[in-house]
Design an enzyme around this catalytic site. Structure first.
Site, PDB file in Angstrom:
ATOM      1  CB  CYS A 189      66.266  18.913  86.289  1.00 19.93           C
ATOM      2  SG  CYS A 189      65.003  19.910  87.116  1.00 19.93           S
ATOM      3  CG  ASN A 235      34.751  -4.324  97.164  1.00 22.85           C
ATOM      4  OD1 ASN A 235      33.659  -3.831  96.866  1.00 22.85           O
ATOM      5  ND2 ASN A 235      35.847  -4.099  96.479  1.00 22.85           N
ATOM      6  CE1 TYR A 291      46.999  13.110  86.750  1.00 21.54           C
ATOM      7  CE2 TYR A 291      46.519  12.436  88.997  1.00 21.54           C
ATOM      8  CZ  TYR A 291      46.816  12.105  87.688  1.00 21.54           C
ATOM      9  OH  TYR A 291      46.935  10.787  87.323  1.00 21.54           O
ATOM     10  CD  GLU A 308      29.830  -2.597  93.412  1.00 26.98           C
ATOM     11  OE1 GLU A 308      29.236  -1.519  93.558  1.00 26.98           O
ATOM     12  OE2 GLU A 308      30.610  -2.833  92.457  1.00 26.98           O
ATOM     13  NE  ARG A 359      42.140  11.981  91.123  1.00 24.04           N
ATOM     14  CZ  ARG A 359      43.013  10.997  90.858  1.00 24.04           C
ATOM     15  NH1 ARG A 359      43.659  10.986  89.706  1.00 24.04           N
ATOM     16  NH2 ARG A 359      43.256  10.055  91.738  1.00 24.04           N
ATOM     17  CB  CYS A 412      65.826  22.179  83.561  1.00 25.78           C
ATOM     18  SG  CYS A 412      64.528  20.919  83.495  1.00 25.78           S
ATOM     19  CG  HIS A 463      49.325   3.366  92.109  1.00 25.15           C
ATOM     20  ND1 HIS A 463      48.037   2.889  91.997  1.00 25.15           N
ATOM     21  CD2 HIS A 463      50.136   2.313  91.785  1.00 25.15           C
ATOM     22  CE1 HIS A 463      48.067   1.611  91.623  1.00 25.15           C
ATOM     23  NE2 HIS A 463      49.325   1.239  91.489  1.00 25.15           N
ATOM     24  CB  VAL A 497      47.417   9.662  94.680  1.00 20.33           C
ATOM     25  CG1 VAL A 497      48.033   8.511  93.889  1.00 20.33           C
ATOM     26  CG2 VAL A 497      46.154  10.173  93.970  1.00 20.33           C
ATOM     27  CB  SER A 526      37.938  -3.052  90.982  1.00 23.63           C
ATOM     28  OG  SER A 526      39.030  -2.338  90.390  1.00 23.63           O
TER      29      SER A 526
HETATM   30  C1  BV8 Z   1      53.273  -1.146  85.136  1.00 20.44           C
HETATM   31  C2  BV8 Z   1      47.487   6.791  89.091  1.00 20.44           C
HETATM   32  C3  BV8 Z   1      55.145  -1.846  83.890  1.00 20.44           C
HETATM   33  C4  BV8 Z   1      47.309   7.774  90.135  1.00 20.44           C
HETATM   34  C5  BV8 Z   1      46.975   4.523  88.792  1.00 20.44           C
HETATM   35  C6  BV8 Z   1      50.190  -7.109  84.663  1.00 20.44           C
HETATM   36  C7  BV8 Z   1      51.380  -6.820  85.340  1.00 20.44           C
HETATM   37  C8  BV8 Z   1      51.911  -5.533  85.316  1.00 20.44           C
HETATM   38  C9  BV8 Z   1      51.229  -4.506  84.640  1.00 20.44           C
HETATM   39  C10 BV8 Z   1      50.057  -4.784  83.982  1.00 20.44           C
HETATM   40  C11 BV8 Z   1      49.535  -6.076  84.000  1.00 20.44           C
HETATM   41  N1  BV8 Z   1      48.381  -6.056  83.280  1.00 20.44           N
HETATM   42  C12 BV8 Z   1      48.149  -4.807  82.835  1.00 20.44           C
HETATM   43  C13 BV8 Z   1      49.152  -4.014  83.223  1.00 20.44           C
HETATM   44  C14 BV8 Z   1      49.253  -2.587  82.895  1.00 20.44           C
HETATM   45  C15 BV8 Z   1      48.588  -1.687  83.932  1.00 20.44           C
HETATM   46  C16 BV8 Z   1      47.292  -2.225  84.459  1.00 20.44           C
HETATM   47  O1  BV8 Z   1      47.249  -2.818  85.517  1.00 20.44           O
HETATM   48  N2  BV8 Z   1      46.215  -2.022  83.707  1.00 20.44           N
HETATM   49  C17 BV8 Z   1      44.908  -2.472  84.132  1.00 20.44           C
HETATM   50  C18 BV8 Z   1      43.881  -1.354  83.959  1.00 20.44           C
HETATM   51  C19 BV8 Z   1      44.558  -3.690  83.292  1.00 20.44           C
HETATM   52  N3  BV8 Z   1      49.498  -1.470  85.033  1.00 20.44           N
HETATM   53  C20 BV8 Z   1      50.377  -0.453  84.925  1.00 20.44           C
HETATM   54  O2  BV8 Z   1      50.498   0.241  83.927  1.00 20.44           O
HETATM   55  C21 BV8 Z   1      51.294  -0.229  86.111  1.00 20.44           C
HETATM   56  N4  BV8 Z   1      52.636  -0.110  85.632  1.00 20.44           N
HETATM   57  O3  BV8 Z   1      52.843  -2.245  85.156  1.00 20.44           O
HETATM   58  O4  BV8 Z   1      54.456  -0.795  84.551  1.00 20.44           O
HETATM   59  C22 BV8 Z   1      56.544  -1.409  83.805  1.00 20.44           C
HETATM   60  C23 BV8 Z   1      57.527  -2.152  84.469  1.00 20.44           C
HETATM   61  C24 BV8 Z   1      58.835  -1.755  84.355  1.00 20.44           C
HETATM   62  C25 BV8 Z   1      59.184  -0.619  83.616  1.00 20.44           C
HETATM   63  C26 BV8 Z   1      58.184   0.140  82.978  1.00 20.44           C
HETATM   64  C27 BV8 Z   1      56.853  -0.257  83.057  1.00 20.44           C
HETATM   65  C28 BV8 Z   1      50.973   1.103  86.798  1.00 20.44           C
HETATM   66  C29 BV8 Z   1      49.624   1.046  87.441  1.00 20.44           C
HETATM   67  C30 BV8 Z   1      49.373   2.359  88.200  1.00 20.44           C
HETATM   68  C31 BV8 Z   1      48.469   3.227  87.377  1.00 20.44           C
HETATM   69  N5  BV8 Z   1      48.093   4.414  88.134  1.00 20.44           N
HETATM   70  N6  BV8 Z   1      46.676   5.637  89.380  1.00 20.44           N
HETATM   71  C32 BV8 Z   1      45.954   8.388  90.044  1.00 20.44           C
HETATM   72  O5  BV8 Z   1      45.670   9.074  89.043  1.00 20.44           O
HETATM   73  O6  BV8 Z   1      45.214   8.147  90.984  1.00 20.44           O
HETATM   74  S1  BV8 Z   1      45.913   3.238  88.920  1.00 20.44           S
HETATM   75  C33 BV8 Z   1      44.403   3.683  89.554  1.00 20.44           C
HETATM   76  O7  BV8 Z   1      43.679   2.438  89.628  1.00 20.44           O
HETATM   77  C34 BV8 Z   1      44.412   4.221  90.985  1.00 20.44           C
HETATM   78  O8  BV8 Z   1      45.660   4.183  91.612  1.00 20.44           O
HETATM   79  C35 BV8 Z   1      43.443   3.251  91.684  1.00 20.44           C
HETATM   80  O9  BV8 Z   1      43.655   3.160  93.032  1.00 20.44           O
HETATM   81  C36 BV8 Z   1      43.803   2.001  90.971  1.00 20.44           C
HETATM   82  C37 BV8 Z   1      42.989   0.792  91.192  1.00 20.44           C
HETATM   83  O10 BV8 Z   1      41.636   1.129  91.116  1.00 20.44           O
HETATM   84  P1  BV8 Z   1      40.788   0.907  92.458  1.00 20.44           P
HETATM   85  O11 BV8 Z   1      41.445   1.645  93.560  1.00 20.44           O
HETATM   86  O12 BV8 Z   1      40.596  -0.544  92.663  1.00 20.44           O
HETATM   87  O13 BV8 Z   1      39.446   1.649  92.118  1.00 20.44           O
HETATM   88  P2  BV8 Z   1      38.144   1.038  91.398  1.00 20.44           P
HETATM   89  O14 BV8 Z   1      37.190   2.149  91.157  1.00 20.44           O
HETATM   90  O15 BV8 Z   1      38.575   0.173  90.262  1.00 20.44           O
HETATM   91  O16 BV8 Z   1      37.514   0.074  92.515  1.00 20.44           O
HETATM   92  C38 BV8 Z   1      36.956   0.627  93.716  1.00 20.44           C
HETATM   93  C39 BV8 Z   1      36.493  -0.545  94.546  1.00 20.44           C
HETATM   94  O17 BV8 Z   1      36.035  -0.045  95.792  1.00 20.44           O
HETATM   95  C40 BV8 Z   1      35.334  -1.311  93.927  1.00 20.44           C
HETATM   96  O18 BV8 Z   1      35.594  -2.700  94.017  1.00 20.44           O
HETATM   97  C41 BV8 Z   1      34.133  -0.923  94.795  1.00 20.44           C
HETATM   98  O19 BV8 Z   1      33.205  -1.986  94.917  1.00 20.44           O
HETATM   99  C42 BV8 Z   1      34.807  -0.669  96.116  1.00 20.44           C
HETATM  100  N7  BV8 Z   1      34.105   0.255  97.005  1.00 20.44           N
HETATM  101  C43 BV8 Z   1      33.284   1.281  96.673  1.00 20.44           C
HETATM  102  N8  BV8 Z   1      32.865   1.919  97.809  1.00 20.44           N
HETATM  103  C44 BV8 Z   1      33.457   1.271  98.858  1.00 20.44           C
HETATM  104  C45 BV8 Z   1      34.242   0.216  98.352  1.00 20.44           C
HETATM  105  N9  BV8 Z   1      34.949  -0.612  99.142  1.00 20.44           N
HETATM  106  C46 BV8 Z   1      34.878  -0.402 100.473  1.00 20.44           C
HETATM  107  N10 BV8 Z   1      34.159   0.591 101.039  1.00 20.44           N
HETATM  108  C47 BV8 Z   1      33.436   1.439 100.261  1.00 20.44           C
HETATM  109  N11 BV8 Z   1      32.709   2.423 100.826  1.00 20.44           N
END
Ligand code: BV8
Length: 238
Positions: free
Chosen positions: A126, A208, A63, A210, A66, A146, A115, A99, A185
């Site tokens: 704490c 997007n 982190y 893609e 980043r 703490c 997020h 973030v 995505s």
């Molecule tokens: C939770 C941390 C429950 C910060 C991140 C169904 C319902 C609820 C939960 C779930 C569910 N199914 C599965 C889950 C669990 C999980 C989840 O979703 N898993 C996935 C992988 C299957 N979800 C969770 O755990 C969430 N919490 O549900 O808790 C709960 C409820 C009550 C009490 C307790 C618990 C928490 C999710 C948050 C996780 N933290 N980040 C950090 O380190 O950054 S997620 C991480 O993925 C980032 O935040 C990121 O933003 C996010 C999504 O990814 P994308 O941003 O889409 O990035 P990616 O590379 O995938 O895609 C990029 C896209 O951009 C592509 O499409 C590409 O084509 C495009 N692109 C590229 N260049 C460009 C472009 N577009 C435009 N212009 C360009 N130039």
């Protein structure tokens, strides 16, 4: 694009949902794309409470790297276009999964950081907060007086999104006439559901280069990048 511009012009309420692709043209890597963040790290090791408990120094090293990259980065034309669009729409909400604080730096006001962000760390026991400067969290300051540990103010996998932020985002999706889904995505929930499950009436447009998990279900797909298409959309508004 003409249809989207007309709908934006007539919209009372707009929600924009952004992901890491929004910041790709600011030089920040996406999560799942080529050379993405997850390719060099395992998700479980880094963005989860278990991973942090197992190796807080590894997690903070990642982190801190980043955080430094975010501070070197600059908002791109797409970030600025969304800040301009906000001034043209009476009720505009920007919900980001990112973030990196680039929307904030571009001037977006009604911003929901679903997020969390890397501007602060907080003690997992704490709750004491500490701002993160360009150098991030000193490794010798992770252990808090703490008995807890300072962690990034981030939502990790398996953690609930901040309650107020989520409620505000859900409400914005429910009242939106237009939802823009930009640079995600759409595989991470519940954020992705804002564009699919929490709206019954919105015109949903994806920007997007893609295909994504929701491309087949949205009303309009603009295959291009955020920095290229968003300024053109804003410029086309009457
Ligand atoms: C939770 C941390 C429950 C910060 C991140 C169904 C319902 C609820 C939960 C779930 C569910 N199914 C599965 C889950 C669990 C999980 C989840 O979703 N898993 C996935 C992988 C299957 N979800 C969770 O755990 C969430 N919490 O549900 O808790 C709960 C409820 C009550 C009490 C307790 C618990 C928490 C999710 C948050 C996780 N933290 N980040 C950090 O380190 O950054 S997620 C991480 O993925 C980032 O935040 C990121 O933003 C996010 C999504 O990814 P994308 O941003 O889409 O990035 P990616 O590379 O995938 O895609 C990029 C896209 O951009 C592509 O499409 C590409 O084509 C495009 N692109 C590229 N260049 C460009 C472009 N577009 C435009 N212009 C360009 N130039």
């Amino acid at each position: 694009m003409k249809d989207l511009v007309e709908r934006l012009y007539g919209a009372r309420s707009v929600l924009a949902l952004t992901g890491s692709g929004m910041s790709a043209e600011s030089g920040l890597p996406t999560f799942r794309g080529v050379g993405g963040l997850w390719h060099s790290h395992r998700v479980e090791e880094l963005a989860s409470p278990d991973g942090f408990a197992r190796d807080p120094v590894l997690v903070w090293t990642w982190y801190n790297e980043r955080n430094a990259a975010h501070r070197r980065a600059r908002p791109n034309a797409g970030h600025y276009a969304l800040a301009t669009l906000e001034t043209a729409v009476r009720d505009f909400t920007l919900a980001t999964q990112n973030v990196d604080s680039l929307h904030l730096r571009a001037g977006s006001q009604n911003l929901i950081e679903l997020h969390g962000n890397l501007r602060e760390a907080r003690c997992d026991r704490c709750g004491e907060r500490r701002s993160l400067d360009a150098y991030g969290m000193p490794i010798d300051a992770i252990a808090h007086g703490c008995g807890g540990r300072m962690r990034p103010d981030i939502v990790w996998f398996g953690e609930a999104l901040p309650r107020e932020a989520w409620k505000k985002a859900e409400a914005a999706a429910a009242r939106a006439d237009v939802i823009l889904v930009i640079g995600t995505s759409a595989v991470v929930y519940p954020a992705a559901a804002l564009a699919t499950h929490y709206t019954s009436r919105a015109f949903v447009a994806e920007i997007n280069p893609e295909n994504t998990a929701i491309s087949a279900g949205v009303d309009c797909v603009l295959r291009g990048t955020a920095a290229e298409l968003l300024p053109r959309i804003v410029e086309a508004l009457p």
